[in-house]
Design an enzyme around this catalytic site. Sequence first.
Site, mmCIF file in Angstrom:
data_model
loop_
_atom_site.group_PDB
_atom_site.id
_atom_site.type_symbol
_atom_site.label_atom_id
_atom_site.label_comp_id
_atom_site.label_asym_id
_atom_site.label_seq_id
_atom_site.Cartn_x
_atom_site.Cartn_y
_atom_site.Cartn_z
ATOM 1 N N TRP A 38 0.827 -1.208 0.000
ATOM 2 C CA TRP A 38 0.000 0.000 0.000
ATOM 3 C C TRP A 38 0.858 1.253 0.000
ATOM 4 O O TRP A 38 0.390 2.338 -0.326
ATOM 5 C CB TRP A 38 -0.978 -0.019 1.183
ATOM 6 C CG TRP A 38 -0.337 0.124 2.562
ATOM 7 C CD1 TRP A 38 0.746 -0.558 3.016
ATOM 8 C CD2 TRP A 38 -0.757 0.989 3.622
ATOM 9 N NE1 TRP A 38 1.034 -0.189 4.300
ATOM 10 C CE2 TRP A 38 0.122 0.767 4.709
ATOM 11 C CE3 TRP A 38 -1.772 1.913 3.774
ATOM 12 C CZ2 TRP A 38 0.001 1.458 5.923
ATOM 13 C CZ3 TRP A 38 -1.899 2.598 4.985
ATOM 14 C CH2 TRP A 38 -1.005 2.366 6.046
ATOM 15 N N ASP A 39 2.132 1.076 0.369
ATOM 16 C CA ASP A 39 3.072 2.199 0.345
ATOM 17 C C ASP A 39 2.965 2.979 -0.964
ATOM 18 O O ASP A 39 3.008 4.210 -0.982
ATOM 19 C CB ASP A 39 4.523 1.687 0.468
ATOM 20 C CG ASP A 39 4.751 0.769 1.655
ATOM 21 O OD1 ASP A 39 3.837 -0.013 1.979
ATOM 22 O OD2 ASP A 39 5.843 0.830 2.232
ATOM 23 N N GLU A 87 0.319 -3.199 12.664
ATOM 24 C CA GLU A 87 0.524 -4.651 12.545
ATOM 25 C C GLU A 87 0.821 -5.337 13.873
ATOM 26 O O GLU A 87 1.093 -6.535 13.899
ATOM 27 C CB GLU A 87 1.631 -4.933 11.519
ATOM 28 C CG GLU A 87 1.198 -4.541 10.107
ATOM 29 C CD GLU A 87 2.322 -4.647 9.079
ATOM 30 O OE1 GLU A 87 3.475 -4.321 9.439
ATOM 31 O OE2 GLU A 87 2.045 -5.055 7.945
ATOM 32 N N LYS A 116 2.331 -0.456 16.510
ATOM 33 C CA LYS A 116 3.576 -0.370 15.754
ATOM 34 C C LYS A 116 3.657 1.000 15.084
ATOM 35 O O LYS A 116 4.722 1.589 14.957
ATOM 36 C CB LYS A 116 3.583 -1.476 14.695
ATOM 37 C CG LYS A 116 4.852 -1.589 13.888
ATOM 38 C CD LYS A 116 4.720 -2.756 12.900
ATOM 39 C CE LYS A 116 5.920 -2.876 11.979
ATOM 40 N NZ LYS A 116 5.642 -3.834 10.880
ATOM 41 N N GLN A 117 2.509 1.471 14.608
ATOM 42 C CA GLN A 117 2.511 2.657 13.764
ATOM 43 C C GLN A 117 1.119 3.290 13.766
ATOM 44 O O GLN A 117 0.177 2.729 14.297
ATOM 45 C CB GLN A 117 2.873 2.262 12.340
ATOM 46 C CG GLN A 117 1.799 1.384 11.668
ATOM 47 C CD GLN A 117 2.345 0.620 10.494
ATOM 48 O OE1 GLN A 117 2.807 -0.492 10.660
ATOM 49 N NE2 GLN A 117 2.301 1.199 9.315
#
Lengths: 743, 743
Positions: free
Chosen positions: B333-334, B473, B573-574
Site C-alpha cells: 500500500w506504500d 501490525e 507499531k505505527q
Amino acid sequence: MTNLKLSEDTFNLKKINKYATLMTLGNGYIGLRGTHEENYFNQKRGFYVAGIYNYSEAGEPEEIVNLPDVVGHEIEIDGQVFSSLTGKKLSYDRTLHMDRGEVITRYLWEREDGLRLQFAFHRLVAKHDLHVIASKVMITSMNRDVTVKLRTGIDAQQTNHGRQHVKEKHVQVHEEKYLQGTYETTNSGQTITLFSACAYSHDCPVNFFAKNRQLLSESVISLGEDESFQLEKFTTVETSNDGDVSGSRDIGLEKVKHLTAQGYDEILKQSARAWKQFWDANRIEIHSPNPMDQKAIDFAQYHLEIMTPKHSNNISIGAKGLTGEGYKGHVFWDSEIFMLPYHLYNDPEVARQLLEYRYQRMPEAKNLATEHGYHGAQFPWESARTGKEETPKYAAINIRTGERQKVASALAEHHIVADIAFAVLHYYRGTGDEDFMKEKGLEMLVETSKFWLSRAEEVDGRLQLLGVIGPDEYTEFIDNNAYTNYMVHYTVQETLDLLRGVDSENQQQIKEMENFLDRLYLPEVNADNLIPQDDTFLNKPIIDLAPYKQQQGSQSILLDYSRTEVNEMQILKQADVVMLLFLLPDLFSRDVVEANYRYYEARTIHDSSLSKAIHAILAMRCGHKTTAYQFFQEACLIDLGPNPHSSDDGIHAASLGSIWLALFNFLNLNFTGERFKIDPVLPDTWTYFKFPFSYRGRRIVVEVSDQNLKLSNVYGKPIGVEVGGNSYQLTDYIEIPLPQIVT
Amino acid sequence: MTNLKLSEDTFNLKKINKYATLMTLGNGYIGLRGTHEENYFNQKRGFYVAGIYNYSEAGEPEEIVNLPDVVGHEIEIDGQVFSSLTGKKLSYDRTLHMDRGEVITRYLWEREDGLRLQFAFHRLVAKHDLHVIASKVMITSMNRDVTVKLRTGIDAQQTNHGRQHVKEKHVQVHEEKYLQGTYETTNSGQTITLFSACAYSHDCPVNFFAKNRQLLSESVISLGEDESFQLEKFTTVETSNDGDVSGSRDIGLEKVKHLTAQGYDEILKQSARAWKQFWDANRIEIHSPNPMDQKAIDFAQYHLEIMTPKHSNNISIGAKGLTGEGYKGHVFWDSEIFMLPYHLYNDPEVARQLLEYRYQRMPEAKNLATEHGYHGAQFPWESARTGKEETPKYAAINIRTGERQKVASALAEHHIVADIAFAVLHYYRGTGDEDFMKEKGLEMLVETSKFWLSRAEEVDGRLQLLGVIGPDEYTEFIDNNAYTNYMVHYTVQETLDLLRGVDSENQQQIKEMENFLDRLYLPEVNADNLIPQDDTFLNKPIIDLAPYKQQQGSQSILLDYSRTEVNEMQILKQADVVMLLFLLPDLFSRDVVEANYRYYEARTIHDSSLSKAIHAILAMRCGHKTTAYQFFQEACLIDLGPNPHSSDDGIHAASLGSIWLALFNFLNLNFTGERFKIDPVLPDTWTYFKFPFSYRGRRIVVEVSDQNLKLSNVYGKPIGVEVGGNSYQLTDYIEIPLPQIVT
C-alpha cells in the site's frame, strides 16, 4: 626428515585460495577448505560431503555441493567491523599439522591506535568420527580493554560460484544453544542436517539470528588488558546418504551436545590418535637434501587419506578430492589408474570399494553403451552420483564467437572403459580376491569387453578403434590410438583367459573374443622403434614447444593455436604412449621403451598434472636417474610450487597419486602370486628411503639406505622375495647389503 | 541551503551497506547500489532492473532479481591483490552528487612501503537513457613506478543472499572489446542482455576470461611517478520487458559502441542536463538552521525520482525502490498511499501509471477474491510481476521452535483494497481525468466495492468487517478496525456517488451498495472522544512503552513479548486511527482529532518507518508545531540517521514519500475542483520555504518567507485561491503579506 607440517608464514591475499585448498581438512566423508575464519573478499569457502551432488539447472551436470558454511566468523572490535587487512600483523603463521589433521592460524595484530590482539584459530575435522568438525578461536588483548563481538553459525548463502544447490528446510535453535540447519539439494533430493554449538570461556550475552539463509549466534565479550577469550565451536553433519535420516535430528542434537561436553582439546586428542595410527603405519620416509621430497610425499599421503571415502563403496574420488569445485567433483580415470594403486598396496579393501562404486553403476554404463549403439558396459568419462555421463556437454566458451565448445571427451575418450577393466585386473592380481571376481569383477570385465567388441570396426580386414581420444587430449578423434588399442587388447585378453578358467557356459562369447583379439589392429613398432600414437600422428608437423614447456600446466599453447590446429601437430598435452609403456611394462623391449620415451617426451608440454610423475617412472626405467628425479621434483611442485593459483579449484588428486606411484615404481617391484621381486633405483642423493606397502595379507616395509636394503614383514605370512637374482624367504625381516642390488 | 550532496568522509566497513543503499544510482529502470568498485568482504552488491522478478524455488514468492554485477573491479598493484584496507587512506571522500546523479569516491592511499596512489572512481546511471551505466576509474601514482592490473566485466556469481535467479545463456566478446552477457531468469523466463566495454587512456594489453559465470577483461598498466591511468567502462542493459528482444544483441552492441565513442564525460553531461531540468522544476527549498531538513527532502526527492518506473505502466514501486532486496522488491500500500501523492502533485501521469499497474492486475485480484470466497477484486497485500499474492507464506522463523511463523498480512491486511480505491479517488479528484475513470478507475472502484460487500458479515444486525489487520501490525485479526471500516465506507460511498452520476445500468449494484453503506458498522467516538481502533483495543492492558520508544524502528518489543502477547496489549507499531485521521481529515471534529492523536501516539512505538511523518502532520493540524517539527526531524533520520544498519536492505521508500507528504500537508492545501485553499503552518525556525506542485494542468510554486506568502503559476490557466479567508485569482503570481495568514 621434515616434520608433518605445511606452513604459510606470510599472509598473501593472492594465495588465499591456493592455501585454502592445500590446507583442506577432511576424513573422506567431509572436505573442509582451509579458509580463514575471518572473511576476505576473494576467499572461496568450501565445505563438501562426499557423494552429495546436485545440478542447479536442467541440462547441467551434477556437481559436488558447496554446503552451508560453518567456519566463518564475523568479528567486531570495539564496535568496528574487524578485518586483519587493516592495522598491522606483527607476526603471522598458518600451519596445517598433517600429523594430527589440524589447522592453526596465529597472528598478533596491531590496530592503528596501538591496541594489540593475539588471535589464534584452531580447527579440525575429526578422523575418529566422520561427522565432526571442531574449532577454537582465542583472542587475547595484549595491552588494552577491548570489546569483541563474534558472529558465527550456519551460513547457507554459500554457492558453487553463484550456483545454489540447497534449499533451507528447517532452522532452529535448540535449548538456546544448539543451532540446527537442515537443507535439501534442489534436484537430487539429498538432505543435509547440520548442528552447531558454541561454548565460551566467559559468561557472555548470546543472541541468535535467522535471516537470509543464515542462522547465527552472536556473542559479546569485554576483555581487560592481558585477558584471553575463547570460543569453541562444534559442528556435526549427517546426510540422507548415511541411511535413515528420520531420526537425524535427535542423533545430531545428541552428538553436538556430547561434543560440547567433550570440548575441543579432547576431540583433538581422539582425532590426533587416529592420525598417529595412520602415519605410524603408512608414512613413507625420504632422507634427501631436498626437503620438498619428504614434504611432497607427506602432502600426497595426507590428501590421499582425506580425499578417500573409505566409509562407502558407493562413492568414488573426485579429481580434486573434496578440496574444491574443480571438475565439479567428478570421478575420472584418475581414480582407477592414479589413486587406486595407492589403496591397493595399502588398504586393498578401499581399492575394492572404488571398483564397487563402478560396479553399482553398471546398469547406467550399459544404458550408455546402448544409447551409443554399443553392447556391454560403457563407463562414462565423468561420473558422479548416478553413474550417468556427467561430462559437461559444453566446456569453455569461445569468447570470440560466444559458441560453447563441445566437450569431446564424453564422445571419444573411451579408454576409461579399458582403464576400469585394467584396474579390476590389477586389483585381482594384487589381492587374489576370488569372491570379488566371481561376484562383480568378471562381470565388469566381460561387459567392458563386449563394449570393445561392438566398438571396433572392420577396416582393411582388421578391427580398428576409430575416432577415439587417448590420454593425450591435444589429439582428438583419431584412429587406433596406441594406448587405447593395446589397453583394450590387454584387458580383453586377460578377460578371455579368466573366462576360459571358469566353466563358462558361453562358448560363443569366448569365440567372439578370440576372434576380436586375433583381428584387433595393434599399432606396430616402426623402423625408428616408435609406436605410432595413432594412425596419423607421426606424419603431422612438429613445432618448437620450448616456450610452452616453459609455462607447462597453463595450456598456453591454446592462446596461440586453436584446438583444431593443435590437433594437427605433434603436440602432446600429457603422457600417452608413455602412459601405455608405464602400465604395460612388459609389452616392449627396453630399446623400444627408451626410443618412445625420448621421442614423445620431446613433444609433450606436460599441460596435464598427470604427466610428470609418469615420465619420472619411465625415465627411471630407462636408467636416466637424474632426469627421473627432476621429473619427480617437478611433479612434487604441481600443488606445492610457487604458482599462486595452481590449486585454487582444488588439489590435483591424480598428481598426488602419481607421486606415490613414482616412489612405488622406483622400487621396481614385480609381484607374481605369493612372491615378489624388488630392485630399487633411487635418486643418488637420497640417503634413506622407507616405503611400506601391503600385499596379499602382508604388510611389508622396505628400507633402503646407503648400506643396505632392509625388508620387514610387519604382519602376515612369510613371502618369497627375489633381490639381485637371489631368492629369500621374508618372515620377519631381512637385510641385504647394497652393492648386491645395484643394477 | 545545502548543496545537493550526500557525503561520507570516513570509510567505515560497518556502514558499507547503508551507504551502498543511500548512494544508489538509478533512473526508474535501473537501480544500482552505491557499492565500491573494489570488493570488501561484507559489501552487498546490487543491480536491479524494475520489473525483473523471479522465484528460485517452487513455493517461494518472486523477488526482484540481483543481476550480474558490472561495478566491481579486482585490482592488483605490483602483482599483489589490492585492498584499500591495507596500508593507509591519507584522505577519503565519497559523495553522491544528487544534482547530477553521480557517485564519486576519491582517496589517497599509501602502501606500507610508502607508495602513494590517488584513486578516483566516478559512476553514473544515465538519466537521459534508461539503459546506460557508465563509470571511470582513475589511478595516479604519486611517487613511484607501479604496475596496476584491473579486472572487470560482467559477474554473474551475484545472488540474492544465496538465491540464484538467472542462468547464463550466452557470453561473448565482440571485436576483442565488447563484452556481452545474456541471462535468463530461471522461472519467470525473462531475458536480460548486458553489454560492457572498457576504454583505456593508455595502450595496454587486455585479456578476456570467461569462467564460473564471470566474463572479465583484464588490463595491465605500468605507471611512472606522477602518471595517471584512466579506465572508462560503459554498460547497457536491455530486457525482454522492453519489448522484442530478438534484435537486442545488435541494439546493445551498437549502443555500447556509441557510448564508448562518446566517453564518460559526454554521457555525464547529457545525464546531468536531465537532472538539472528535474531539480530546476521540482526542488523544494527549506531555509532552516537545521541543514538536515533540506538534505532530507533533497534525498527524498532524489530517491522518489530514481525509484519510479516512469517508462512503464506495468511496473510499480517496491517498498525499497530499486536500492536493495528488502521486502523482495514487492509493492505494498506504500505505493498508493505514501508515494503516489508525490507524483499526483508533480507528474500526475506517473500517478495514473501506478494505478494502471494495479488495473492490469485486476484479473489476478479477482482470482484472489474468488479463491477466498469473496466477490469483486482483492488486491494482494504484496504484489510484484504477476499480480498474484506474493506475501511470503512464512516469515521469520521462530528460532526456538524452528516453526516458520505464518505471515498474517496476506490473510487479513485487507485495507490495501480500500487504499487502492482511495488512491483512484485521490487521483480522480486531483486531476479530473474522466478518461481514466471511464476506462479503468470506475471499474477498479466497483470491483473493490464488491469485494467489501462480500467481505462484510452481519453481526447483531450490523455489517461488520471481522478478522482484519489495520495499518497497526501489532494488532492482528481484530474486528471492525476503525481505519479499515471508515476507509471502506468512504471509498464505497464515493464509488456509489460516481455510479449514480454515470447512467449505470446496474441499479441492483447501486441498491446493494446503498444497503451496505446504511448497515456498515462504523466505530463511534466514545465518551472520551476516542475512536476505538477496533472492537477490543481500548479494553486491553497498557504497559510502559518508554524503553521501546527509545529503540523505535528496531521492533525490540518482540524480544520481550511474543506477537500473541503484543496483540493483547495497547501497543501500536505505527499510526492506525491517526492514519485514518490523516487521510480523511474532515470526518471528525478537531477535538476528536486531537484526543485521538494524543491517545494513540502515547501507545505507538513507531516501529514502522511509515509512522513518524504522519504523526508530524497530525501534530501540525492540532497546532503542536514544536512536536510536529520534532516528528518531522525524526522522520528525516529514518535513512539518514546514525543507525549503521538502518538501510542495509534498501531505503524506506514510503518514509521518503511521507517526508514529502509532511511538507505538502504543512501547507494545508485544500483542493475543490478548479480552486484551492492554502494555509501554511511551518516550523518557526524556517525562514524560507519553497514548494512546487502541480494541479490540474497548472504548475504552482508556493514560497513562504518571514514576510509573505508568494504563489506563482508557472504554467497553466489561472486558478482561484483562498488565503486567510480572502479569494484571489492566481494568474502569474500573487504575494500576500504574512500576518494575514497566521492561523
